[in-house]
Write an enzyme that holds these catalytic residues in place. Structure first.
Site, PDB file in Angstrom:
ATOM      1  N   GLY A  29       4.630  37.093  35.757  1.00  0.00           N
ATOM      2  CA  GLY A  29       3.355  36.639  34.737  1.00  0.00           C
ATOM      3  C   GLY A  29       2.760  35.500  35.078  1.00  0.00           C
ATOM      4  N   THR A  31       2.629  32.370  33.985  1.00  0.00           N
ATOM      5  CA  THR A  31       3.155  31.226  33.747  1.00  0.00           C
ATOM      6  C   THR A  31       4.331  31.051  35.001  1.00  0.00           C
ATOM      7  OG1 THR A  31       3.323  31.623  31.410  1.00  0.00           O
ATOM      8  CG2 THR A  31       4.740  29.740  32.135  1.00  0.00           C
ATOM      9  N   GLU A 105      13.276  42.263  34.543  1.00  0.00           N
ATOM     10  CA  GLU A 105      13.546  41.096  34.035  1.00  0.00           C
ATOM     11  C   GLU A 105      14.726  40.786  33.225  1.00  0.00           C
ATOM     12  OE1 GLU A 105       8.817  39.866  33.658  1.00  0.00           O
ATOM     13  OE2 GLU A 105       9.708  40.851  31.527  1.00  0.00           O
TER      14      GLU A 105
HETATM   15  C1  5RP Z   1       6.047  40.250  32.010  1.00  0.00           C
HETATM   16  C2  5RP Z   1       6.386  39.374  30.897  1.00  0.00           C
HETATM   17  C3  5RP Z   1       5.785  37.900  30.883  1.00  0.00           C
HETATM   18  O1  5RP Z   1       7.003  36.894  30.995  1.00  0.00           O
HETATM   19  C4  5RP Z   1       5.171  37.842  29.710  1.00  0.00           C
HETATM   20  O2  5RP Z   1       4.135  38.798  29.389  1.00  0.00           O
HETATM   21  C5  5RP Z   1       4.312  36.494  29.714  1.00  0.00           C
HETATM   22  O3  5RP Z   1       3.327  36.486  30.516  1.00  0.00           O
HETATM   23  P1  5RP Z   1       2.369  35.214  30.820  1.00  0.00           P
HETATM   24  O4  5RP Z   1       3.450  33.975  31.592  1.00  0.00           O
HETATM   25  O5  5RP Z   1       1.262  35.723  31.728  1.00  0.00           O
HETATM   26  O6  5RP Z   1       1.759  34.594  29.451  1.00  0.00           O
HETATM   27  O7  5RP Z   1       7.609  39.482  30.249  1.00  0.00           O
HETATM   28  O8  5RP Z   1       6.636  41.465  31.924  1.00  0.00           O
END
Ligand code: 5RP
Length: 220
Positions: A29, A31, A105
């Site tokens: 993602g 972050t 994950e």
């Molecule tokens: C991917 C995820 C990510 O951790 C979640 O969607 C958060 O994403 P971002 O850091 O872009 O806000 O679960 O499957």
């Protein structure tokens, strides 16, 4: 402060959890992308003998900065897993899967001693469920699973144009007020054809790092 700046702030605080010489679990993602970029900017690659990645996208990004990607079958238990989330409650239970990487994950989180979750403050909620709950589904079971999720009170929608790294589909379920995340995780995982539900309640995060204009908060 933009959400992106807050994400980078949380990612930067997570660098302190890297254990030099230990294989690192890395999520997926925007972050986590900051986290990977910061590893490169601060030249921390030498501290990381290898990483277990939760998605093809993360694998590519890790390769680009020169971090070796290892097979979880060859590493044993990981000391640290760093990943983002779509929602987090006060018990550090999460909704994940906005990036469709929820199954890998969940596997990497399960195989790690400490799960460090990095978010901006918009991800913190009292009750999980405003963010549509992702469910990875075997393609032939799409309609059947959809009916079962409807029977649970949800409104499932197929995430158009998305095939997961495992070759499956994602149903995003709206309208669930998730008052007992542990029970709902078991309930949805028990539906035939469900690969994984994006509730991380039975194995919540151990540390939540929240980036916000007021500074970085660390909850554990
Ligand atoms: C991917 C995820 C990510 O951790 C979640 O969607 C958060 O994403 P971002 O850091 O872009 O806000 O679960 O499957």
């Amino acid at each position: 402060m933009s959400a992106d700046t807050a994400k980078r702030q949380a990612a930067e605080a997570a660098l302190a959890y890297i254990e030099p010489g230990e294989v690192l679990g890395v999520g997926t993602g925007s972050t986590v992308n900051h986290f990977i970029d910061l590893i490169a900017e601060k030249r921390l690659q030498a501290d990381i003998p290898g990483a277990v990645s939760s998605s093809e996208a993360t694998t590519q990004r890790l390769h680009k900065i020169g971090v070796r990607v290892l097979d979880l079958n060859d590493t044993g238990t990981l000391s640290i897993y760093v990943d983002g989330a779509d929602e987090a409650n006060a018990h550090l239970q999460l909704i994940k899967g906005g990036g469709a990487a929820l199954t890998r994950e969940k596997i990497v989180a399960a195989a790690s001693r400490k799960f460090v979750c990095i978010v901006d403050e918009s991800k913190r909620v009292g009750v999980l469920g405003k963010f549509p709950l992702p469910v990875e589904v075997i393609p032939m079971a799409r309609s059947y699973v959809g009916r079962q999720l409807t029977a649970l009170g949800g409104h499932p929608y197929l995430r158009e144009g998305v095939t997961t790294d495992n070759g499956n589909l994602i149903l995003d379920v709206r309208g669930l007020d998730i008052v007992d995340p542990v029970a709902l995780e078991s309930r949805i995982n028990a539906i035939a054809g469900v690969v994984t539900v994006g509730l991380f309640a039975q194995r919540p995060a151990d540390v939540l790092i929240v980036g916000s204009p007021g500074g970085t908060q660390i909850i554990d």
